[in-house]
Scaffold this active site. Sequence first.
Site, PDB file in Angstrom:
ATOM      1  N   ARG A  77       0.805  -1.223   0.000  1.00  0.00           N
ATOM      2  CA  ARG A  77       0.000   0.000   0.000  1.00  0.00           C
ATOM      3  C   ARG A  77       0.837   1.273   0.000  1.00  0.00           C
ATOM      4  O   ARG A  77       0.302   2.355   0.196  1.00  0.00           O
ATOM      5  CB  ARG A  77      -0.945  -0.027   1.205  1.00  0.00           C
ATOM      6  CG  ARG A  77      -1.894  -1.213   1.202  1.00  0.00           C
ATOM      7  CD  ARG A  77      -2.863  -1.198   2.375  1.00  0.00           C
ATOM      8  NE  ARG A  77      -2.187  -1.293   3.664  1.00  0.00           N
ATOM      9  CZ  ARG A  77      -1.812  -2.439   4.230  1.00  0.00           C
ATOM     10  NH1 ARG A  77      -2.029  -3.574   3.606  1.00  0.00           N
ATOM     11  NH2 ARG A  77      -1.239  -2.450   5.412  1.00  0.00           N
TER      12      ARG A  77
ATOM     13  N   GLU B 235      -5.280   2.378 -12.054  1.00  0.00           N
ATOM     14  CA  GLU B 235      -5.584   1.171 -12.821  1.00  0.00           C
ATOM     15  C   GLU B 235      -6.561   1.460 -13.947  1.00  0.00           C
ATOM     16  O   GLU B 235      -7.433   2.329 -13.852  1.00  0.00           O
ATOM     17  CB  GLU B 235      -6.172   0.099 -11.886  1.00  0.00           C
ATOM     18  CG  GLU B 235      -6.387  -1.241 -12.557  1.00  0.00           C
ATOM     19  CD  GLU B 235      -6.853  -2.322 -11.576  1.00  0.00           C
ATOM     20  OE1 GLU B 235      -7.068  -3.473 -12.008  1.00  0.00           O
ATOM     21  OE2 GLU B 235      -6.996  -2.003 -10.369  1.00  0.00           O
TER      22      GLU B 235
ATOM     23  N   ALA C 170     -12.520  -0.645 -15.859  1.00  0.00           N
ATOM     24  CA  ALA C 170     -13.522  -1.400 -16.618  1.00  0.00           C
ATOM     25  C   ALA C 170     -14.909  -0.786 -16.471  1.00  0.00           C
ATOM     26  O   ALA C 170     -15.874  -1.295 -17.044  1.00  0.00           O
ATOM     27  CB  ALA C 170     -13.542  -2.851 -16.157  1.00  0.00           C
ATOM     28  N   ARG C 171     -15.037   0.310 -15.709  1.00  0.00           N
ATOM     29  CA  ARG C 171     -16.307   1.061 -15.691  1.00  0.00           C
ATOM     30  C   ARG C 171     -16.440   1.898 -16.960  1.00  0.00           C
ATOM     31  O   ARG C 171     -17.552   2.166 -17.415  1.00  0.00           O
ATOM     32  CB  ARG C 171     -16.368   1.996 -14.489  1.00  0.00           C
ATOM     33  CG  ARG C 171     -16.452   1.316 -13.138  1.00  0.00           C
ATOM     34  CD  ARG C 171     -16.690   2.349 -12.049  1.00  0.00           C
ATOM     35  NE  ARG C 171     -18.016   2.969 -12.172  1.00  0.00           N
ATOM     36  CZ  ARG C 171     -18.381   4.073 -11.536  1.00  0.00           C
ATOM     37  NH1 ARG C 171     -17.516   4.696 -10.719  1.00  0.00           N
ATOM     38  NH2 ARG C 171     -19.586   4.561 -11.682  1.00  0.00           N
TER      39      ARG C 171
ATOM     40  N   ASP D 189       8.661   4.636  -4.260  1.00  0.00           N
ATOM     41  CA  ASP D 189      10.040   5.030  -3.964  1.00  0.00           C
ATOM     42  C   ASP D 189      10.896   3.776  -3.778  1.00  0.00           C
ATOM     43  O   ASP D 189      10.395   2.661  -3.620  1.00  0.00           O
ATOM     44  CB  ASP D 189      10.114   5.949  -2.735  1.00  0.00           C
ATOM     45  CG  ASP D 189       9.712   5.274  -1.438  1.00  0.00           C
ATOM     46  OD1 ASP D 189      10.362   4.280  -1.064  1.00  0.00           O
ATOM     47  OD2 ASP D 189       8.754   5.738  -0.792  1.00  0.00           O
ATOM     48  N   LEU D 190      12.207   3.962  -3.817  1.00  0.00           N
ATOM     49  CA  LEU D 190      13.130   2.831  -3.830  1.00  0.00           C
ATOM     50  C   LEU D 190      13.074   2.017  -2.542  1.00  0.00           C
ATOM     51  O   LEU D 190      13.169   0.782  -2.576  1.00  0.00           O
ATOM     52  CB  LEU D 190      14.562   3.323  -4.091  1.00  0.00           C
ATOM     53  CG  LEU D 190      15.643   2.253  -4.212  1.00  0.00           C
ATOM     54  CD1 LEU D 190      15.332   1.279  -5.353  1.00  0.00           C
ATOM     55  CD2 LEU D 190      17.006   2.911  -4.428  1.00  0.00           C
ATOM     56  N   HIS D 191      12.909   2.665  -1.413  1.00  0.00           N
ATOM     57  CA  HIS D 191      12.825   1.923  -0.150  1.00  0.00           C
ATOM     58  C   HIS D 191      11.665   0.938  -0.181  1.00  0.00           C
ATOM     59  O   HIS D 191      11.818  -0.250   0.162  1.00  0.00           O
ATOM     60  CB  HIS D 191      12.660   2.897   1.023  1.00  0.00           C
ATOM     61  CG  HIS D 191      12.205   2.250   2.284  1.00  0.00           C
ATOM     62  ND1 HIS D 191      12.937   1.277   2.937  1.00  0.00           N
ATOM     63  CD2 HIS D 191      11.069   2.415   3.027  1.00  0.00           C
ATOM     64  CE1 HIS D 191      12.294   0.882   4.017  1.00  0.00           C
ATOM     65  NE2 HIS D 191      11.154   1.546   4.088  1.00  0.00           N
TER      66      HIS D 191
ATOM     67  N   HIS E  90      11.329  -3.305  -0.464  1.00  0.00           N
ATOM     68  CA  HIS E  90      10.485  -4.146   0.401  1.00  0.00           C
ATOM     69  C   HIS E  90       9.620  -5.071  -0.453  1.00  0.00           C
ATOM     70  O   HIS E  90       9.477  -6.272  -0.151  1.00  0.00           O
ATOM     71  CB  HIS E  90       9.602  -3.269   1.290  1.00  0.00           C
ATOM     72  CG  HIS E  90       8.698  -4.054   2.191  1.00  0.00           C
ATOM     73  ND1 HIS E  90       9.172  -4.849   3.214  1.00  0.00           N
ATOM     74  CD2 HIS E  90       7.341  -4.188   2.200  1.00  0.00           C
ATOM     75  CE1 HIS E  90       8.141  -5.427   3.834  1.00  0.00           C
ATOM     76  NE2 HIS E  90       7.034  -5.045   3.228  1.00  0.00           N
TER      77      HIS E  90
ATOM     78  N   ARG F 121       8.476 -10.437  -2.907  1.00  0.00           N
ATOM     79  CA  ARG F 121       7.913 -11.011  -4.126  1.00  0.00           C
ATOM     80  C   ARG F 121       8.949 -11.630  -5.068  1.00  0.00           C
ATOM     81  O   ARG F 121       8.589 -12.415  -5.944  1.00  0.00           O
ATOM     82  CB  ARG F 121       7.105  -9.948  -4.881  1.00  0.00           C
ATOM     83  CG  ARG F 121       5.968  -9.343  -4.065  1.00  0.00           C
ATOM     84  CD  ARG F 121       5.016 -10.398  -3.535  1.00  0.00           C
ATOM     85  NE  ARG F 121       3.865  -9.793  -2.841  1.00  0.00           N
ATOM     86  CZ  ARG F 121       2.852 -10.470  -2.334  1.00  0.00           C
ATOM     87  NH1 ARG F 121       2.837 -11.796  -2.411  1.00  0.00           N
ATOM     88  NH2 ARG F 121       1.862  -9.859  -1.715  1.00  0.00           N
TER      89      ARG F 121
END
Length: 304
Positions: A114, A120, A123-124, A215-217, A221, A226
């Site tokens: 988050r 995004e 699709a509406r 951002d890179l931080h 994470h 992932r």
Amino acid sequence: MALTPEQQAEIEAARAEPRPTLRAVAPGMEAQLHIAHPILDHGLIRVVDYMGDDGAICQAARVSYGRGTKAVSDDRGLIRYLMRHWHSTPFEMCEVKFHVKLPIFVARQWIRHRTANVNEYSARYSVLDREFYIPAPEQLAAQSRTNNQGRGQLLEGAEAQRVLDILREDATRAYDHYEDMLTPDPEAGKQGLARELARMNLPANVYTQWYWKVDLHNLFHFLRLRADHHAQYEIRIYAEKMAEIVKDWVPLAYEAFADYRLGAASLSAQARAVLKRRLAGETVTEETSGMSKGEWREFVEEWG
């Protein structure tokens, strides 16, 4: 991988017109800008924009005590110190914006991170393309017997083909119904269902797209979780390509991240105590470790 004609034209125009700038640039990232890397069967990832480089991290860290040293070796040492001691703020001075095309079920995992800005495809307002993720046969596996959120033995032969046929047929049928509900036909008395309602019938393997700025931080994470081998394959393959891009962008920071985060292992207080007992020559078993069965299994997998 499918780019729309408009997206392809945008990429070609951006790469055809380099512009002089006074801001810091990273040569490795300049080479990555706008290149669409294919992921899975219809997905992609590309860098749309970025800010900062390894120097920006050092500049932010040194601002509190003057200019400091400027040698590359000193920059490397500083960045490794910052990473090693979890000083995250200087890494937040670098940002990157990705264009990602991904299956909806992968997007729902991804959005759990988050700490990024996301916009995004809606699709509406627009009709989603007839593109579904169908796993390659080597990615079809049964449920793991030891991990409730992992895969076990590969499916083979007729069973694998049966699953692939079901996935393909269900996705095709759902999209056919989606198109049918959207399409007005006055002669048949059909007004056509609103897009925001028709989309609810689509399966989770339909592709969506978004712009994702982070951002890179917080990107580190994301990659730590992932790009790890325990992560689900379908999101891990995106993370692995992002890791390659980050390595080109901030090579010193990525080196420190690979050493202290991606390739590192953390220890609980119990695990640390067990290692100390082992180093002292004691034979420690699951029963004498003080760990749960799951903790002991993970400890043995990592440390033997």
